[in-house]
Design a protein around this motif. Sequence first.
Motif: not given
Length: 289
Positions: A188-189, A191-193, A195, A197-198, A200-201, A204
């Motif tokens: 998941i981390g 995935y956020y990275q 995108r 979306e730091y 949120a990353a 995780r």
Amino acid sequence: MLNRGLVPVNKCLRGLLVAASLGGMMALGACQSDRDIDITALDIETEPADVLYNQALANIKAGKMREASRKFEAIDKQHPYSEYARKAMVMNAFANYRMGKYPDSINSAQRYISLYPESEDTAYAYYLIGLSYYRQIPQVTRDQGSAQRAIAAFSEIIQRYPESEYVTDSETKIRFARDQLAGKEMQIGRYYQERKEYAAAVNRFRVVVETYPNTRQVEEALARLVEVYFAMGLTQDAQAAAAVLGHNFPDSQWYADSYKLLQSEGLEPRENRGSWITRAGARLLGSQS
């Protein structure tokens, strides 16, 4: 497919058969000579509990798990208040586990625990629950509820029955299940990275470092924190993450890449005592020993 390790089925069966032979039962070798019963043909007349039980054990030894399960169920229904009914319940959980009928195994073992919480076989019932969930742990791309439930069951053994023969294997399987949970956080981390979306990353990757420090995932988690903090312009946090990574994994390619990233801006790993990463790193050193 996941490598879940070898389940000590033979050892489990051998130990359980010994535990199940209480009350002056005939030896298992003698059981094999008994007439096999077709449970579906039974109507009003029933066989004695000990006859059904010994035949079920013989079925297990012969690898006929389905027949064994049917006989254990017959004991439970026809002789519900007997000692054999108690023993048949946990043995039926074992037979269902061997057949891959994990929900049935879990249900039978949980029922046994609720009815006989102080029994000598209760630890084994928890073990069967843990094994049944463990065998259902999927790839990290899928929900890891089974990993969490396996950990819970194995932890009950370690906490309640520290002298149990199932403790060592429970600890091994807990480590694998925790690695799966950490792997899910990493997925998941990343995935956020990707995108960008730091924030949120970071959340995780931080969970991996703080909650799962003794897993294989922590090395990459620290490196990803270097990358994310660097991308956010939080260079002191990036340097702190790289310092923890270097202290714990100095020969790692992840550390080499993190060091190179910092050097691209004239920076280097540096400890920051005010950072959560440095505090987590102190605990991490102990968990890796």
